[in-house]
Design a protein around this motif. Structure first.
Motif, short mmCIF file in Angstrom:
data_model
loop_
_atom_site.label_atom_id
_atom_site.label_comp_id
_atom_site.label_asym_id
_atom_site.label_seq_id
_atom_site.Cartn_x
_atom_site.Cartn_y
_atom_site.Cartn_z
N LYS A 4 0.70 -1.30 -0.08
CA LYS A 4 0.00 0.02 0.07
C LYS A 4 1.00 1.27 0.13
O LYS A 4 0.54 2.33 -0.66
CB LYS A 4 -1.03 0.01 1.10
N TYR A 5 2.12 1.28 0.64
CA TYR A 5 2.84 2.59 0.70
C TYR A 5 4.16 2.17 -0.13
O TYR A 5 4.56 3.47 -0.18
CB TYR A 5 3.33 2.47 2.28
N LYS A 6 4.28 1.24 -0.87
CA LYS A 6 5.51 1.20 -1.63
C LYS A 6 5.52 2.26 -2.90
O LYS A 6 6.63 2.70 -2.97
CB LYS A 6 5.56 -0.49 -2.39
N ASP A 7 4.50 2.53 -3.31
CA ASP A 7 4.65 3.41 -4.39
C ASP A 7 4.66 4.81 -3.90
O ASP A 7 5.60 5.69 -4.49
CB ASP A 7 2.99 3.49 -5.21
N THR A 8 4.23 5.10 -2.70
CA THR A 8 4.47 6.50 -1.98
C THR A 8 5.94 6.52 -1.84
O THR A 8 6.32 7.69 -1.79
CB THR A 8 3.43 6.72 -0.94
N LEU A 9 6.46 5.58 -0.96
CA LEU A 9 7.99 5.59 -0.65
C LEU A 9 8.83 5.66 -1.75
O LEU A 9 9.67 6.42 -1.69
CB LEU A 9 8.10 4.13 0.42
N TYR A 10 8.59 5.14 -2.86
CA TYR A 10 9.38 5.05 -4.01
C TYR A 10 9.26 6.69 -4.72
O TYR A 10 10.28 7.06 -5.07
CB TYR A 10 8.87 4.25 -5.01
N GLN A 11 7.99 7.17 -4.68
CA GLN A 11 7.99 8.55 -5.28
C GLN A 11 8.71 9.62 -4.27
O GLN A 11 9.65 10.40 -4.75
CB GLN A 11 6.44 8.98 -5.21
N CYS A 12 8.50 9.46 -2.94
CA CYS A 12 9.36 10.11 -2.04
C CYS A 12 10.99 10.02 -2.37
O CYS A 12 11.62 11.05 -2.21
CB CYS A 12 9.07 9.97 -0.67
N VAL A 13 11.40 8.73 -2.20
CA VAL A 13 12.84 8.65 -2.56
C VAL A 13 13.29 9.21 -3.82
O VAL A 13 14.34 9.65 -4.02
CB VAL A 13 13.02 7.00 -2.55
N MET A 14 12.70 9.08 -5.04
CA MET A 14 12.82 9.54 -6.39
C MET A 14 12.95 11.18 -6.21
O MET A 14 13.86 11.65 -6.78
CB MET A 14 12.00 8.86 -7.35
N VAL A 15 11.96 11.68 -5.69
CA VAL A 15 11.85 13.04 -5.50
C VAL A 15 13.06 13.47 -4.64
O VAL A 15 13.49 14.76 -5.23
CB VAL A 15 10.51 13.60 -4.92
N ALA A 16 13.42 12.85 -3.71
CA ALA A 16 14.66 13.48 -3.06
C ALA A 16 15.98 13.22 -3.75
O ALA A 16 16.81 14.24 -3.95
CB ALA A 16 14.96 12.46 -1.82
N VAL A 17 16.11 11.91 -4.68
CA VAL A 17 17.07 11.86 -5.42
C VAL A 17 17.28 12.91 -6.56
O VAL A 17 18.20 13.73 -6.81
CB VAL A 17 17.21 10.48 -6.22
N GLY A 18 15.79 13.25 -7.11
CA GLY A 18 15.94 14.52 -8.29
C GLY A 18 16.27 15.72 -7.71
O GLY A 18 17.30 16.64 -8.12
N CYS A 19 16.02 15.99 -6.43
CA CYS A 19 16.15 17.20 -5.79
C CYS A 19 17.75 17.23 -5.60
O CYS A 19 18.31 18.46 -5.53
CB CYS A 19 15.31 17.56 -4.66
N ALA A 20 18.29 16.39 -5.29
CA ALA A 20 19.68 16.30 -4.82
C ALA A 20 20.40 16.74 -5.82
O ALA A 20 21.27 17.26 -6.09
CB ALA A 20 20.13 14.97 -4.31
N ILE A 21 20.17 15.94 -7.20
CA ILE A 21 20.75 16.18 -8.58
C ILE A 21 20.85 17.65 -8.83
O ILE A 21 21.63 18.39 -9.44
CB ILE A 21 20.36 15.17 -9.44
N PHE A 22 19.37 18.13 -8.65
CA PHE A 22 19.24 19.64 -9.08
C PHE A 22 19.89 20.56 -8.17
O PHE A 22 20.77 21.49 -8.66
CB PHE A 22 17.64 19.96 -8.83
N GLY A 23 20.13 20.26 -6.85
CA GLY A 23 20.72 20.96 -5.96
C GLY A 23 22.24 21.22 -6.21
O GLY A 23 22.80 22.06 -6.08
#
Length: 182
Positions: A4-23
């Motif tokens: 139930k939470y796997k997709d949400t967790l994946y989205q949160c991790v990938m947003v963090a990764v994308g923001c890290a690359i941007f930053g």
């Protein structure tokens, strides 16, 4: 229950990764050459150059009225995604702040190209998983929802205004070099 939470967790991790690359890209390639960017991050960079207050702090402050508008016109799910993305982006830009002091690339033009690659890849990751980083995205969504205008047109018009304003802060040459990254 985990699924139930796997997709949400994946989205949160990938947003963090994308923001890290941007930053990291912003700090390593834009700030050392006093270039600018577009969107709310671009306004944050301009205000950083004028005040010295961190880009991440400006990003959060400038997004406060956008959060309110997103909550009012777009709903709870959009505001949660927007809030998370904005906080992650702001934190990552400030977390990689140390990169601006070691000029990775001495040529501003090459640095601008690398800024375009890294920030583009970072935002691409965020958008691919359905996230956003606040800023112009919720504004464009609101305008599209109520007025039927295309998001790209709205973003382009606002970004043109931001870049024109940046000329008075960083000069025409830095803005011209910035255009390469876009």
């Amino acid at each position: 229950m985990w699924s139930k939470y796997k997709d949400t967790l994946y989205q949160c991790v990938m947003v963090a990764v994308g923001c890290a690359i941007f930053g990291a890209g912003l700090d390593a390639f834009v700030l050392p050459h006093k270039l600018v960017s577009t969107g709310i991050s671009g306004i944050g960079l301009i205000l950083y150059y004028l005040t010295g207050l961190s880009v991440g702090t400006w990003n959060v402050v400038l997004n406060i009225p956008i959060f309110w508008a997103a909550w009012h016109w777009l709903g709870k799910k959009v505001i949660i995604n927007t809030l998370y993305g904005t906080v992650m982006l702001s934190w990552m830009v400030d977390a990689f702040d140390f990169l601006q002091y070691d000029m990775v690339i001495s040529d501003p033009l090459l640095s601008s190209m690398m800024a375009g690659v890294t920030t583009g890849v970072g935002l691409g990751i965020v958008y691919r998983v359905g996230g956003n980083t606040g800023g112009l995205d919720p504004i464009a969504l609101i305008v599209r929802k109520y007025y039927g205008l295309q998001m790209g047109s709205i973003n382009s018009a606002i970004n043109g205004i931001i870049l024109a304003a940046a000329i008075w802060v960083v000069g025409f040459e830095a803005v011209a070099v910035t255009l390469v990254s876009l």
